[in-house]
Every structure is written in structure tokens, then in C-alpha cells.
Design a protein around this motif. Sequence first.
Motif, PDB file in Angstrom:
ATOM      1  N   LYS A   1      -5.744  19.658   6.179  1.00 60.47           N
ATOM      2  CA  LYS A   1      -7.166  19.500   6.484  1.00 60.47           C
ATOM      3  C   LYS A   1      -7.263  19.032   7.930  1.00 60.47           C
ATOM      4  CE  LYS A   1     -10.726  16.219   5.314  1.00 60.47           C
ATOM      5  NZ  LYS A   1     -11.120  15.159   4.390  1.00 60.47           N
ATOM      6  N   LEU A   2      -7.980  19.805   8.725  1.00 59.92           N
ATOM      7  CA  LEU A   2      -8.174  19.454  10.132  1.00 59.92           C
ATOM      8  C   LEU A   2      -9.613  19.788  10.489  1.00 59.92           C
ATOM      9  CD1 LEU A   2      -5.026  20.887  11.955  1.00 59.92           C
ATOM     10  CD2 LEU A   2      -5.550  18.513  11.556  1.00 59.92           C
ATOM     11  N   LEU A   3     -10.151  19.109  11.473  1.00 57.97           N
ATOM     12  CA  LEU A   3     -11.502  19.464  11.930  1.00 57.97           C
ATOM     13  C   LEU A   3     -11.462  20.884  12.490  1.00 57.97           C
ATOM     14  CD1 LEU A   3     -12.507  16.124  13.594  1.00 57.97           C
ATOM     15  CD2 LEU A   3     -13.728  17.225  11.741  1.00 57.97           C
ATOM     16  N   PRO A   4     -12.518  21.660  12.296  1.00 58.61           N
ATOM     17  CA  PRO A   4     -12.491  23.046  12.773  1.00 58.61           C
ATOM     18  C   PRO A   4     -12.279  23.120  14.283  1.00 58.61           C
ATOM     19  CG  PRO A   4     -14.406  22.643  11.398  1.00 58.61           C
ATOM     20  CD  PRO A   4     -13.782  21.321  11.639  1.00 58.61           C
TER      21      PRO A   4
ATOM     22  N   ARG B   1     -16.777  11.841  -2.295  1.00 55.99           N
ATOM     23  CA  ARG B   1     -17.881  12.096  -1.359  1.00 55.99           C
ATOM     24  C   ARG B   1     -17.361  12.824  -0.110  1.00 55.99           C
ATOM     25  NH1 ARG B   1     -21.300  11.320   2.565  1.00 55.99           N
ATOM     26  NH2 ARG B   1     -23.468  10.927   2.040  1.00 55.99           N
ATOM     27  N   ASN B   2     -16.221  12.315   0.417  1.00 53.60           N
ATOM     28  CA  ASN B   2     -15.648  12.953   1.605  1.00 53.60           C
ATOM     29  C   ASN B   2     -15.287  14.402   1.327  1.00 53.60           C
ATOM     30  OD1 ASN B   2     -15.913  10.747   3.198  1.00 53.60           O
ATOM     31  ND2 ASN B   2     -13.815  10.028   2.947  1.00 53.60           N
TER      32      ASN B   2
ATOM     33  N   GLY C   1     -17.846  24.840  10.895  1.00 53.15           N
ATOM     34  CA  GLY C   1     -16.724  25.294  11.721  1.00 53.15           C
ATOM     35  C   GLY C   1     -16.686  26.800  11.700  1.00 53.15           C
TER      36      GLY C   1
ATOM     37  N   SER D   1     -17.351  10.037   7.817  1.00 55.22           N
ATOM     38  CA  SER D   1     -16.103   9.395   7.417  1.00 55.22           C
ATOM     39  C   SER D   1     -15.033   9.580   8.498  1.00 55.22           C
ATOM     40  CB  SER D   1     -15.622  10.014   6.116  1.00 55.22           C
ATOM     41  OG  SER D   1     -14.313   9.589   5.844  1.00 55.22           O
TER      42      SER D   1
ATOM     43  N   ALA E   1     -18.603  15.974  13.938  1.00 51.94           N
ATOM     44  CA  ALA E   1     -18.728  15.932  12.477  1.00 51.94           C
ATOM     45  C   ALA E   1     -19.768  14.898  12.067  1.00 51.94           C
ATOM     46  CB  ALA E   1     -17.379  15.610  11.850  1.00 51.94           C
TER      47      ALA E   1
ATOM     48  N   SER F   1     -13.651  24.879  16.434  1.00 50.52           N
ATOM     49  CA  SER F   1     -14.871  24.960  17.245  1.00 50.52           C
ATOM     50  C   SER F   1     -15.447  23.578  17.544  1.00 50.52           C
ATOM     51  CB  SER F   1     -15.908  25.825  16.523  1.00 50.52           C
ATOM     52  OG  SER F   1     -16.046  25.366  15.206  1.00 50.52           O
ATOM     53  N   PHE F   2     -15.041  22.575  16.765  1.00 50.13           N
ATOM     54  CA  PHE F   2     -15.496  21.211  17.055  1.00 50.13           C
ATOM     55  C   PHE F   2     -14.778  20.648  18.289  1.00 50.13           C
ATOM     56  CE2 PHE F   2     -17.289  19.521  12.779  1.00 50.13           C
ATOM     57  CZ  PHE F   2     -17.978  20.710  12.588  1.00 50.13           C
TER      58      PHE F   2
ATOM     59  N   LEU G   1     -23.264  16.058  12.299  1.00 49.96           N
ATOM     60  CA  LEU G   1     -23.702  16.914  11.199  1.00 49.96           C
ATOM     61  C   LEU G   1     -23.865  16.139   9.892  1.00 49.96           C
ATOM     62  CD1 LEU G   1     -21.356  19.952  11.843  1.00 49.96           C
ATOM     63  CD2 LEU G   1     -23.721  19.708  12.522  1.00 49.96           C
ATOM     64  N   GLY G   2     -23.452  14.891   9.916  1.00 45.21           N
ATOM     65  CA  GLY G   2     -23.621  14.086   8.714  1.00 45.21           C
ATOM     66  C   GLY G   2     -22.309  13.701   8.058  1.00 45.21           C
ATOM     67  N   TYR G   3     -21.194  14.141   8.615  1.00 48.62           N
ATOM     68  CA  TYR G   3     -19.902  13.735   8.047  1.00 48.62           C
ATOM     69  C   TYR G   3     -19.419  12.551   8.854  1.00 48.62           C
ATOM     70  CZ  TYR G   3     -15.253  13.879   6.085  1.00 48.62           C
ATOM     71  OH  TYR G   3     -14.101  13.535   5.431  1.00 48.62           O
TER      72      TYR G   3
ATOM     73  N   GLN H   1       0.820  -1.210   0.000  1.00 45.75           N
ATOM     74  CA  GLN H   1       0.000   0.000   0.000  1.00 45.75           C
ATOM     75  C   GLN H   1       0.855   1.261   0.000  1.00 45.75           C
ATOM     76  OE1 GLN H   1      -3.268   0.819   0.007  1.00 45.75           O
ATOM     77  NE2 GLN H   1      -3.809  -1.294  -0.440  1.00 45.75           N
TER      78      GLN H   1
ATOM     79  N   ILE I   1     -20.388  20.299   4.694  1.00 46.51           N
ATOM     80  CA  ILE I   1     -20.921  20.012   6.032  1.00 46.51           C
ATOM     81  C   ILE I   1     -19.984  20.543   7.118  1.00 46.51           C
ATOM     82  CG2 ILE I   1     -21.603  18.186   7.633  1.00 46.51           C
ATOM     83  CD1 ILE I   1     -22.310  16.485   5.192  1.00 46.51           C
ATOM     84  N   VAL I   2     -18.716  20.070   7.070  1.00 50.77           N
ATOM     85  CA  VAL I   2     -17.813  20.380   8.188  1.00 50.77           C
ATOM     86  C   VAL I   2     -17.332  21.830   8.125  1.00 50.77           C
ATOM     87  CG1 VAL I   2     -15.678  19.724   9.327  1.00 50.77           C
ATOM     88  CG2 VAL I   2     -17.111  17.979   8.303  1.00 50.77           C
TER      89      VAL I   2
ATOM     90  N   ALA J   1     -12.026  10.017   7.638  1.00 41.96           N
ATOM     91  CA  ALA J   1     -10.997  10.849   7.009  1.00 41.96           C
ATOM     92  C   ALA J   1     -11.187  12.304   7.439  1.00 41.96           C
ATOM     93  CB  ALA J   1     -11.083  10.722   5.500  1.00 41.96           C
ATOM     94  N   THR J   2     -10.630  12.630   8.592  1.00 44.04           N
ATOM     95  CA  THR J   2     -10.789  13.994   9.097  1.00 44.04           C
ATOM     96  C   THR J   2      -9.469  14.768   9.073  1.00 44.04           C
ATOM     97  OG1 THR J   2     -10.455  13.179  11.321  1.00 44.04           O
ATOM     98  CG2 THR J   2     -12.732  13.439  10.602  1.00 44.04           C
TER      99      THR J   2
ATOM    100  N   ALA K   1     -18.523  16.381   1.165  1.00 41.92           N
ATOM    101  CA  ALA K   1     -19.145  16.444   2.492  1.00 41.92           C
ATOM    102  C   ALA K   1     -18.351  17.377   3.410  1.00 41.92           C
ATOM    103  CB  ALA K   1     -19.202  15.039   3.091  1.00 41.92           C
ATOM    104  N   TRP K   2     -17.010  17.305   3.279  1.00 39.15           N
ATOM    105  CA  TRP K   2     -16.167  18.153   4.127  1.00 39.15           C
ATOM    106  C   TRP K   2     -16.447  19.633   3.854  1.00 39.15           C
ATOM    107  CZ3 TRP K   2     -13.030  16.919   8.077  1.00 39.15           C
ATOM    108  CH2 TRP K   2     -12.177  17.919   8.542  1.00 39.15           C
TER     109      TRP K   2
END
Lengths: 559, 202
Positions: free
Chosen positions: A63-66, B189-190, B202, A88, A81, A68-69, A84-86, A7, B197-198, A90-91, B193-194
Motif C-alpha cells: 500500500k503506497l500513496l498514488p 476506517r483507514n 489516484g 490518517s 490525502a 499522482s499525489f 481529500l479527507g484521508y 509491541q 478516498i485515496v 497510515a499511508t 477511507a483508503w
Amino acid sequence: MNSQPVQPIGTVKGPGETPNDYLLIAPDPERRVKHGEFVYYLALIEGETREILGRVTGRRPVKLLPDSFLADPGVPPATVAALLGYESEATELFEITVRVLGFHSAEMGDFINPRVPPVGGAPVFIATDALLGQVLNKRPRGGRGSAFLGSLLSRPEDAVPIALDVRGFTGTHLAVIASTGSGKSYLAGVLLEELLMPHNRAAILVVDPHGEYSTLQEMMNLGEFSEGNYKPRVRIFRPDQLRVRIDSLTVGDLRYLLPNLSEKMHYQLGRAFNFAQRSARNGHYTLEQLLYAVRQTAESKKESEGFDEDDPTTGALVWRLQSALGHSRIFHDFENLELEALFKPGQCTILQLNEIDRRDQQVIVATLLRRVYQARMDTAKGKLDRGDPSHLPYPVFCLLEEAHNYAPANADAVSSEVLKTILSEGRKFGVGIGLITQRPGKLDSDVLSQCMTQCIMRITNPIDQNRIAESIESVGRDLLQELPNLSKGQVVVSGASVNTPVLIKVRRRITPHGGQDLDAPAEWLQWFAQDRAAEQARDQALFVEKKIQYEDDGDVLWA
Amino acid sequence: MTHLPIGKIVKSNSHIDYVCQVFGQGETLHPPAPSAYGFGSFVAVELETAGEPSRALVGLVYNTLLMNPEFGALGPRLSPRSEVEIFSPDYLAETATLLGVIAIGWLDVVGQVHQGVPAAVATVNCLVRRLERTELLTFHADDAGQPQLRYTPLLLAHNHALVAPLLLAVIDQLGELFPLSRRRLTVMRNNIAWKSIVQPAG
């Protein structure tokens, strides 16, 4: 060579800031792409698919989660996330900077840079342990001329063993740089163990100002070090066994040993030295003969054919020579440390210089190195016969602890000159030097830059870091930034003995380590231990009062 | 089996943005169930002109609008609904369900499918039917049988509030049609959606 991995871990984004960098994007959920990790992409070079190896030098999130999360530490941001419907996993996404090393050419024994960045979108793989073991080492572990130091830090222990090329550092010298407590003596111990293994059998001299290396003697009894009829020998010279024959001192050494010489004294000492050398039989003379030479070369001698005791220069010089050399147990009229006793293949000689004045230490090292170098030169040129005590028919390696004492920056030391000579010329005659220092900032920069193999451990002092950056080109900026963050026993090895700079976890020593710090609290507690109560009471007991007898005139007769 | 028509084109807002009126009671023998024209449904707009290279436009339901002339008439009713059905059924037929359909490709006369902006234009009263599963599969498969979404830029440029959910709905449908390509669809899709949605949250 072209083992296809399962991989990829990321995808090439494009070229980086410098021509040797490229960027890749990786989700890296398992955190495999560490700083310093080796990765590769495949490229077609002259019709052959090659693995272009590179080292990870930077990592930046794209790419990182906001933020405020992350408001509630008890709530994982991924669940916010998902709310809210996300849904995955993959954050995260990272942009990784990779410094290209190139593909390893077996013919060249080195990495060759393809000098072109990879195609955008090309998959990038983590280098396998087997590939790294093959391309990072100049020599296989346990092979002739290899010194197994430890394993690659970014991999599990022993997964990728790293062995230094002994030929590399014994020829073009070695520097071990580390702050106190980061394990430099331990590393030196490992190195010495490897040098005395049956596959190396080196002739080594260790200058040990702290008496830390005596535990190496254990090597003589351990099975790991013997093979057939070979068994390493470890010889320790304690301070009271050290001897420097007075006639082996140069006029420079003498000037260095004698404090506060006036211009006149300098002049007279030079003349006396020449006189002593001229009048000596077979080049040998004693302190008394040197003093005689001083008296003979006195200015006043010319005028009144007899020594004038009142001549202040001569008197002062004689007094200084006597106090420096006459009362020393090291400087001796007849005895000297014989080179044939110090150097033998398969022998490690440890010169313990503790309890010796620093200037004396410098003179001992300077005279010794000068003699070794001269002996190797003379032997190589065929000037010495087999029976000569200076006959040294094999290369030697000298390891100097606290090297900044022998070649200090911004200060004059008698040993600096000979060290510089050996570092620049010693390679031709097989005299290798290993310098160990905790203060590279205090070490002469010329000396440091002549050591082509470097083992650098944790360094936090910025002055020392700058000195390393100035003097050592082979260590990249990225590795220098790692230096303050290294833990005990982790070392960056770069230079002539490895194919590329590597971060290593030093292996366990086979012999016990002799340089541990004193455990003061344990010693204090020991004082109160049960079995020492009697001893303690004895040590603390008051003396019994004794009647003092007086003589008639009041003086104490005996007590 | 070809699906029955669900409605007809009644209006367009642009070359690719059509309005379809869903057949109501009395207009067809089998009025379509609401599930036949749900959000994200793929439809075919049958072109009436013969001899044209295009046979049908492929569209995607991106919006729904209900028309009701009675809305706002808050005064007292002179006749109850049960009587209106008998005496003036035309009045009831004035209520309608309108679909926003965006044209994302076309089917040509030889049965080939194409993604992108169609050259052909649908006319008023062109019949609209649900796209069949096989047609959907063919429409989205490239020569190698891999899914293709070449109309995505078209949707994104449409600048409609429902574009992101529309794309997510489309990708979910494709995930079922192309199970072997689910991994690459998940990346897309991710990503959508990101961003929809995300990031806005934020």
C-alpha cells in the motif's frame, strides 16, 4: 527465554514461496524492519512456548500513496490525502518476507527449524538485543575460545556483540573474501588481536606478502592483551631473514622452481633427487651435494665412467639449479625457519614476503605448510620427542594473505596440493588455515569450499560473486545480494563459527592499522612544505661542472 | 426515554431496502427535526404483527429523497402559498421527505439484538423511530462487549454510491460508543477511507 515484548511490529500473512519462508504485513512507520533484521513469532513446540527466529530477506510495498499525489516535490503526499479527507498517518503497508531460522536449542547449540509455517495473523516481534546476543553467538564475548569481531549491523553499535567461535574456524578453516579497500586486512587484524587475547593465546603464523601486519607488534605493549604473566608475542620475519633449507624442498618444488625443464631434465632431476636423498647423512644435503647427484646420475656417466661436461641435459640442469637456488638468499644449505621458533601459543609470527618473487613465495609457503602438517601429524602420532625441533604439541593456525596466489584456479602452483591436503585433513591434526583473498574467482574452488567459516565483505565483481555462490552453501541468496552494497568494515559472517549467517560491523582495532593506502596528494603537498624547501633545493640543484682529466690515449682518467 | 416516531414505512425496494416517509406538519404533534434522521442515523422499524419473534427491525438511513409535486410547474400561481395553507392544506402535504433505510438487524421480543439480514418483513405504515443510545450500544456489542460490524458485507453488497461514506459515519459513531476499541475501528476506517478516498483519487 520467553520475555514478552511490548509491541509487535507486524502480523503473519501466510507462508512464503519456499517452505522456509513466511510473509508478514507491517506498517513499519519507524523503519525498524530492515533487510537482515531478526524477528520472531511465538509458537508452541512440544508444550513449550518458543521464539521462532527468522531473518528479514525481502520487503515489498502493498500500500503506497498514488504516484499522482507525488506530483509536486514541495507538497508532501500525505497532505494531499488529508486534503481529500484521508487524515490518517497510515499511508504505507509492507509485505515482509522472513526466512525462518528456528528456535535456539541450548542442548543442540543450534537453531531447530519447526518445519511448519506460523499461524496466519500471529503477531511478529523484533528480536531483542539480549535474545540475539544469546542465540547468534556460539560463545559469549570475551569467553574462552571467542573472537569478538564487532556488532550486528542492523542494531546500534555494540548493542549485539558478535563473537566467532575460534574452535570453529581454527578447526575447519576460515576464508576472508573482500575486494580491495573494503577492509579485509583490517578485519584480519581484528581477528589476530582476538586470537592473541588472554582468553585465546593462539599459535599463529601470518603470511604477509605486503608487509601490512607489522603494526600488530603494538599488542606486546598494550594492557588489553596481557593478563597475569601472559603477554602476547609478535615476531616478524623480514624477507632477508627467511630461510628455506634446500633439503626441505621436494622434487615437485624443484621442478616448480626450475623453468622450462625438458622431459629428459625432469627425469634426471628425479633420479638426482633420489640419489641425493639416499646418499645424504641424516637426510641433510647441500646444493653442492645435489649438483653432485645431478652429475652422478647423468646418462653419459653410465657409458664413460666420468662426468662429461658436454652432456647438455646435465649442464642445463646444473645451470638451472645454480641460478634458482645458488644465487638465492632464501634457499640455504644449512639454515631453515625452525618450527619451534615460528609457532608458540600466544605468539603471532609474521612472515613478510614482500620483495620476494612470486614463485619463491609459493615454494616458501608450500614447504612451510608441508613441514607444519608433517610435524603435527608426527607429534600427534608420537613419532617426535620433546626435544625435536619439529615437535609441535599444540594446534596452529596459519593465515594466508593473497591466498589466490597459493591456490590459484585454472593454474598450477606448488602450494595448491599441500593447501588442499591441509584443508581436507588438517582438522584431525590441529592445523587451521585462514585464507584471505580479494579475488575469489581466481581461487581454486575446492580450496574455497573447504573453508567452513566465511567472512565476506564487499564484492562487486560478478565473477567473484558467482564463485562465492558456487562454493559457499551456507550463505543464502539474500545475503549474497547484499555483497555489492556493503560499506567498508561491514562483513557477512557465515559457517561453522556462528549459529546463523550474520551481517556485522567490524569493531575498531586496538592496534593501529598498517594497510592504509598511500595518500599521494598529501605526499605531493609535503614536497612544497616550508621546512622542506632547503631539501628540495638540494635535490633539484645542478651538479657543479668538474674538469675532466684525460689520459694520453684519450680515455677518461677520473672525473 | 423512547424516541418519538420520525416517520412510517411507505414502500420497499427489496427485502432489506425500505422507504420511510418522514412525518410532516399536521401528521404528528412533534414533527422530527432534520437532525433526527440524518445520513447514517440508526433507526428502529417497529413491527406491527403480534406474536412474531421479531419486535423491530434495525435500519440505517443511507439515502434521502425530497418529493415535491409542485416541482416543474413553472406557470403562474393562481393562489399564493399563504392562501393555499388556508384553502387547500392537503396540497401542501403532498411534499414529503423520504428516507432510504437499509435493514441491518433486528430486535427480538426478549430484547436480544441480532445483526444481519432479518427474517421478518416490515409492512407499510410501520412506525420508524430513532434508535436509542443504549440500544445502539447493545446492538453493536458482542458477548465480550467488543464492537461488531457484521452487517458490513450487507452494506458493501448494496452497491450504492454512498455506502463508503455511510460506513465511515457508522465507524465514527462507534468510535465514540466504544472508546477502548478505537484502535481496531481505526484499522477498518483507514481501510475504507483508503479505498474510497485515496485510491479513486489516484
